[in-house]
Scaffold this active site. Structure first.
Site, PDB file in Angstrom:
ATOM      1  N   CYS A  40      -9.955  20.271  79.699  1.00 29.13           N
ATOM      2  CA  CYS A  40     -10.725  20.037  80.931  1.00 29.13           C
ATOM      3  C   CYS A  40     -11.985  19.240  80.593  1.00 29.13           C
ATOM      4  CB  CYS A  40     -11.097  21.398  81.527  1.00 29.13           C
ATOM      5  SG  CYS A  40     -12.226  21.337  82.925  1.00 29.13           S
ATOM      6  N   SER A  42     -14.893  19.734  81.513  1.00 27.61           N
ATOM      7  CA  SER A  42     -16.055  20.585  81.230  1.00 27.61           C
ATOM      8  C   SER A  42     -16.238  20.777  79.724  1.00 27.61           C
ATOM      9  CB  SER A  42     -15.899  21.947  81.910  1.00 27.61           C
ATOM     10  OG  SER A  42     -15.844  21.794  83.299  1.00 27.61           O
ATOM     11  N   HIS A  45     -18.092  17.719  78.563  1.00 27.35           N
ATOM     12  CA  HIS A  45     -19.535  17.866  78.842  1.00 27.35           C
ATOM     13  C   HIS A  45     -20.172  18.744  77.758  1.00 27.35           C
ATOM     14  CE1 HIS A  45     -19.348  16.039  82.764  1.00 27.35           C
ATOM     15  NE2 HIS A  45     -18.675  17.012  83.340  1.00 27.35           N
ATOM     16  N   HIS A  63     -10.760  26.376  77.646  1.00 26.63           N
ATOM     17  CA  HIS A  63     -10.879  27.507  78.579  1.00 26.63           C
ATOM     18  C   HIS A  63      -9.757  27.542  79.619  1.00 26.63           C
ATOM     19  CE1 HIS A  63     -12.964  24.072  80.408  1.00 26.63           C
ATOM     20  NE2 HIS A  63     -12.564  24.583  81.561  1.00 26.63           N
ATOM     21  N   CYS A 169      -8.156  26.917  85.211  1.00 24.06           N
ATOM     22  CA  CYS A 169      -9.364  26.191  85.633  1.00 24.06           C
ATOM     23  C   CYS A 169      -9.045  25.091  86.634  1.00 24.06           C
ATOM     24  CB  CYS A 169     -10.140  25.628  84.434  1.00 24.06           C
ATOM     25  SG  CYS A 169     -11.632  24.752  84.969  1.00 24.06           S
TER      26      CYS A 169
END
Ligand code: PAD
Ligand code: ZN
Length: 366
Positions: A40, A42, A45, A63, A169
């Site tokens: 993902c 995220s 990031h 995750h 997610c």
């Protein structure tokens, strides 16, 4: 104590495979063997923040986990050894102010698993015995992970874990942004800016909600064909035209909802600009910058709202999305662009940065 191979980020250098030990499960915790873990944005990031020194390292990311329960700690009742589970990176406590209000995704419970990395008995340690952070609360780029019971949700065994891991997610975040956060109404017109693993799920969430027109905006031309597989009716290539003007033209300036699924201030501003008076711009991307919008637009009752984890009610939504996939009503197959063994994690992030994939799925057992 479990000894395993994990993908560890230590700073600016590429992620490397290392031997790591995992403590637990303690009371109320669940040890999960990771079968598949989606990649993902995220995580990207988080990598960028860790590389710039803004987050502690070493850290294990990942995750979006689908796996099998290997062992449970005392007091665990909702899952047992051998159950198939999807990991939820943001567990909820069920009793705090937000949980009892019916907003469990906003839970302020104190047992967020990242706490375990900094406690006196860290969950993860490297070969030198030094603590390793459990990134985004899961550390799924690994052979095993330990989660609190409320961070795992049992799913049916006939569902392929290399697909339904994405429900952990991207699917829940995207579909829920349309159906739960924005509550898109049948017949409405929707634009989705950013057609990655999250944005494509906003597209299919809008389709499920009965939207009339679903306009996808991206800078990668190949997303035109991909988006259509999720219910997108029109595609706007933001590298060729001004997306705000083009979307307004397509909808006769009557766009009801715009979703930002990238994480840039500029595209949040575009989302807000393109909706009609009284329309709603929903920020799904993780935006690390200031956002500037013209204040007078609020007199036109425009709304700008955030969406976290699809406003999900985890224990209900995750198995429901799995059922909908198995019934052919949610498309997860076209989200999995590529599967890779865990040691190719750096290549998977390069694919993401180049816009080549909807999702990569990492397999620690491959
Ligand atoms: P991704 O990298 O798979 O997709 C991003 C897409 O945006 C790609 O298709 C890009 O080509 C496209 N894109 C990039 N720049 C532009 C631009 N200027 N205009 C149009 N398109 C562009 O990311 P993802 O889908 O995994 O994640 C998207 C965001 O959602 C990211 O910020 C992530 O951190 C966030 C997220 N939020 C939550 C939440 O709970 N709110 C949960 C999970 C992920
Ligand atoms: Zn995510």
């Amino acid at each position: 104590m479990t000894t395993m191979q994990s993908a560890v980020l230590r700073g600016p250098d590429p992620i490397t495979m290392e031997e790591v030990t995992l403590h637990g499960p303690e009371a109320g915790e669940v040890l999960v063997r990771v079968v598949a873990c989606g990649v993902c944005h995220s995580d990207l990031h988080t990598i960028n923040r860790a590389r710039s020194g803004a987050l502690p390292v070493p850290v294990i990311l990942g995750h979006e986990v689908g796996g099998v329960v290997e062992a449970v700690g005392s007091g665990v009742t909702s899952v047992a050894e051998g159950d198939h589970v999807v990991v939820a990176f943001r567990p909820n406590c069920g009793i705090c102010y937000f949980c009892v209000r019916g907003e469990p995704h906003l839970c302020e419970q104190p047992d967020y698993p990242e706490r375990a990395a900094t406690g006196s008995n860290p969950r993860l340690r490297d070969a030198q015995g030094q603590p390793v952070q459990q990134g985004i609360g899961v550390a799924g780029y690994s052979q095993y992970t330990v989660m609190p019971e409320r961070g795992v949700v049992k799913v049916r065994k006939d569902a392929p874990l290399d697909r339904v891991c994405l429900v952990g997610c991207g699917v829940t975040t995207g579909v829920g942004a349309a159906t739960r956060t924005a509550k898109v109404e049948p017949g409405s017109d929707v634009a989705v800016i950013g057609l990655g693993g999250v944005g494509l799920n906003v597209v299919q969430g809008a389709r499920l909600a009965g939207a009339r027109r679903i306009i996808g905006v991206d800078m990668v031309a190949g997303k035109a064909e991909l988006g259509a597989k999720f219910g997108m009716t029109d595609f706007v290539n933001a590298s060729e035209v001004d997306p705000v003007a083009r979307v307004q033209e397509l909808t006769n300036n009557r766009l009801d909802y715009a979703f930002e699924a990238i994480g840039l201030g500029k595209t949040v501003e575009q989302a807000f600009a393109m909706v009609r008076r009284g329309g709603t711009a929903v920020v799904v991307g993780v935006v690390g910058q200031e956002v500037t919008v013209p204040g007078l637009a609020f007199l036109g009752e425009k709304r700008l709202v955030g969406s976290f984890f699809g406003s999900a009610k985890l224990q209900y939504d995750l198995p429901t999305y799995v059922d909908m996939y198995m019934d052919g009503r949610l498309n997860l197959d076209d989200l999995v662009s590529r599967k890779r063994p865990m040691h190719q994690i750096n290549e998977a992030f390069q694919d993401m940065e180049a816009g080549l994939v909807a999702r990569s799925v990492m397999e620690p057992g491959a």
